[in-house]
Design an enzyme around this catalytic site. Structure first.
Site, PDB file in Angstrom:
ATOM      1  N   ASP A  14      -8.424  99.652  44.397  1.00 51.71           N
ATOM      2  CA  ASP A  14      -8.763  99.938  42.998  1.00 51.71           C
ATOM      3  C   ASP A  14     -10.259  99.746  42.738  1.00 51.71           C
ATOM      4  O   ASP A  14     -10.770 100.175  41.702  1.00 51.71           O
ATOM      5  CB  ASP A  14      -7.984  98.979  42.070  1.00 51.71           C
ATOM      6  CG  ASP A  14      -6.895  99.706  41.287  1.00 51.71           C
ATOM      7  OD1 ASP A  14      -6.964 100.956  41.200  1.00 51.71           O
ATOM      8  OD2 ASP A  14      -5.999  99.028  40.755  1.00 51.71           O
TER       9      ASP A  14
ATOM     10  N   GLN B  80      -0.865  96.509  39.384  1.00 55.41           N
ATOM     11  CA  GLN B  80      -0.888  97.367  38.194  1.00 55.41           C
ATOM     12  C   GLN B  80      -1.274  96.541  36.962  1.00 55.41           C
ATOM     13  O   GLN B  80      -0.663  95.515  36.678  1.00 55.41           O
ATOM     14  CB  GLN B  80       0.493  98.019  38.001  1.00 55.41           C
ATOM     15  CG  GLN B  80       0.555  99.014  36.876  1.00 55.41           C
ATOM     16  CD  GLN B  80      -0.317 100.257  37.096  1.00 55.41           C
ATOM     17  OE1 GLN B  80      -0.359 100.811  38.190  1.00 55.41           O
ATOM     18  NE2 GLN B  80      -1.015 100.683  36.066  1.00 55.41           N
TER      19      GLN B  80
ATOM     20  N   LYS C 255       2.381 106.935  41.532  1.00 53.15           N
ATOM     21  CA  LYS C 255       1.526 106.547  42.662  1.00 53.15           C
ATOM     22  C   LYS C 255       2.351 106.492  43.950  1.00 53.15           C
ATOM     23  O   LYS C 255       1.930 106.988  44.995  1.00 53.15           O
ATOM     24  CB  LYS C 255       0.876 105.180  42.388  1.00 53.15           C
ATOM     25  CG  LYS C 255      -0.226 105.259  41.340  1.00 53.15           C
ATOM     26  CD  LYS C 255      -0.688 103.885  40.856  1.00 53.15           C
ATOM     27  CE  LYS C 255      -1.691 104.060  39.710  1.00 53.15           C
ATOM     28  NZ  LYS C 255      -2.087 102.794  39.082  1.00 53.15           N
TER      29      LYS C 255
END
Ligand code: NDP
Length: 306
Positions: free
Chosen positions: A123, A100, A56
């Site tokens: 997200d 994460q 990422k």
């Protein structure tokens, strides 16, 4: 059709999406004298999570997006993590925040997700964004289903009336995927570990999306001829050689690719299918957040949403 033409090349689609995002992030930098900025928090040392975060951050760097990596020990307290998120929420130079997952068991994922400012929730897991998606007025859409949806729209153009079957009901993949497909006029079935006659449901699918996390359990007997198959699963198969002590592994999906490709119309491979699209969609959401945080219009480049 030759089997090679049946592969949905997620890497190619991801590159194409990123080529559209790059000028938007460059224009943003010209106008606001800083790059869009993504903060990523990694708690602990999970090897798969470390690889995902690295990919990422690398993709962000290549696309003119500043990234901040915050690494915390696996013993980090929930309070400390919430404090870090609070600082990022207040930092006007940070546009997107990603924690994460999975988190160590002593930290509540629910609480952590709820603590992220919905305007920085790239997200798309915050209840505000999740609810907006289900109300048909999405803001940030979770990256993996968004990536799957992008590829489906590119492949099929019109999804009206298609029977879509999703295996898996997680908040990260299954549920938001269902909402996207429903908004595009599919008839949607969500299945899970307690579903009876899973095979029969799947054999009715014009579009089959598998997000289980079990290696190659979906074989050709689950597939309707000419179906489009999207394999979200990422499963690590250990191929360790006991004699030489050599440690090797191979990534496979939920779907038995080499059998299913003979029956399906199109199929995503693992790796090289959904994975690259997930990261490209994260870049899309980050640049979108940067524009929104400056009250600027963002021309949404993912078809079907404005
Ligand atoms: P979860 O473990 O949260 O969900 C798995 C789902 O699969 C659950 O709903 C579960 O049912 C269902 N399930 C499990 N076994 C079966 C079975 N035998 N038959 C039918 N359904 C079953 O996983 P995630 O949604 O987070 O992830 C799914 C997979 O996708 C994983 O392999 C993950 O690594 C991968 N992934 C890939 C991404 C990418 O970028 N390519 C991003 C995110 C995830 P129940 O609810 O009843 O337990």
């Amino acid at each position: 059709m030759q089997n090679i033409n049946k592969i949905i090349n997620g890497k190619m689609y991801a590159d194409s999406l990123l080529r559209e995002i790059l000028p938007l992030s460059s224009n943003y930098s010209d106008k606001f004298l800083r790059n869009p900025c993504l903060a990523v928090i990694l708690v602990g040392e999970d090897p798969a999570s470390k690889i995902y975060v690295k990919n990422k951050l690398l993709t962000a760097e290549r696309n003119n997006i500043k990234s901040i990596e915050i690494k915390l020990l696996k013993e980090t307290t929930e309070e400390h993590l919430l404090n870090e998120i609070s600082k990022l929420n207040k930092d006007t130079n940070v546009d997107g925040i990603l924690v994460q997952l999975p988190l160590p068991v002593h930290i509540s994922e629910k609480l952590v997700i709820q603590s992220i400012d919905p305007l920085k929730d790239v997200d798309g897991f915050h209840p505000t964004n999740f609810g907006a998606l289900f109300m048909g007025d999405p803001n940030f859409i979770p990256c993996t289903p968004l990536g799957c949806f992008y590829m489906l729209k590119k492949e099929l153009k019109n999804l009206d009336g298609k029977n879509a079957v999703i295996i898996g009901r997680s908040n990260i993949v299954g549920k938001p995927m269902a909402s996207l497909l429903l908004s595009s006029n599919c008839t949607v079935t969500i299945t899970h570990s307690k579903t009876k006659n899973l095979r029969e449901h799947c054999r009715n699918a014009d579009i089959l999306i598998s997000a289980i996390g079990r290696p190659e359990i979906i074989d050709e007997t689950y597939i309707k001829p000419n179906a489009i198959v999207i394999d979200v699963g990422i499963n690590r198969l250990d191929l360790n050689n006991i004699k030489t002590n050599e440690k090797k592994y191979k990534l496979v999906g939920d779907v038995r690719f080499e059998k299913v490709i003979n029956i399906a119309q199109k199929i995503t491979p693992v790796p090289g299918g959904v994975g690259p699209m997930t990261i490209a969609c994260l870049m899309h959401n980050t640049v979108k957040a940067a524009y929104m945080n400056k009250n600027e219009d963002f021309v949404n480049i993912i078809e079907g949403f404005s």
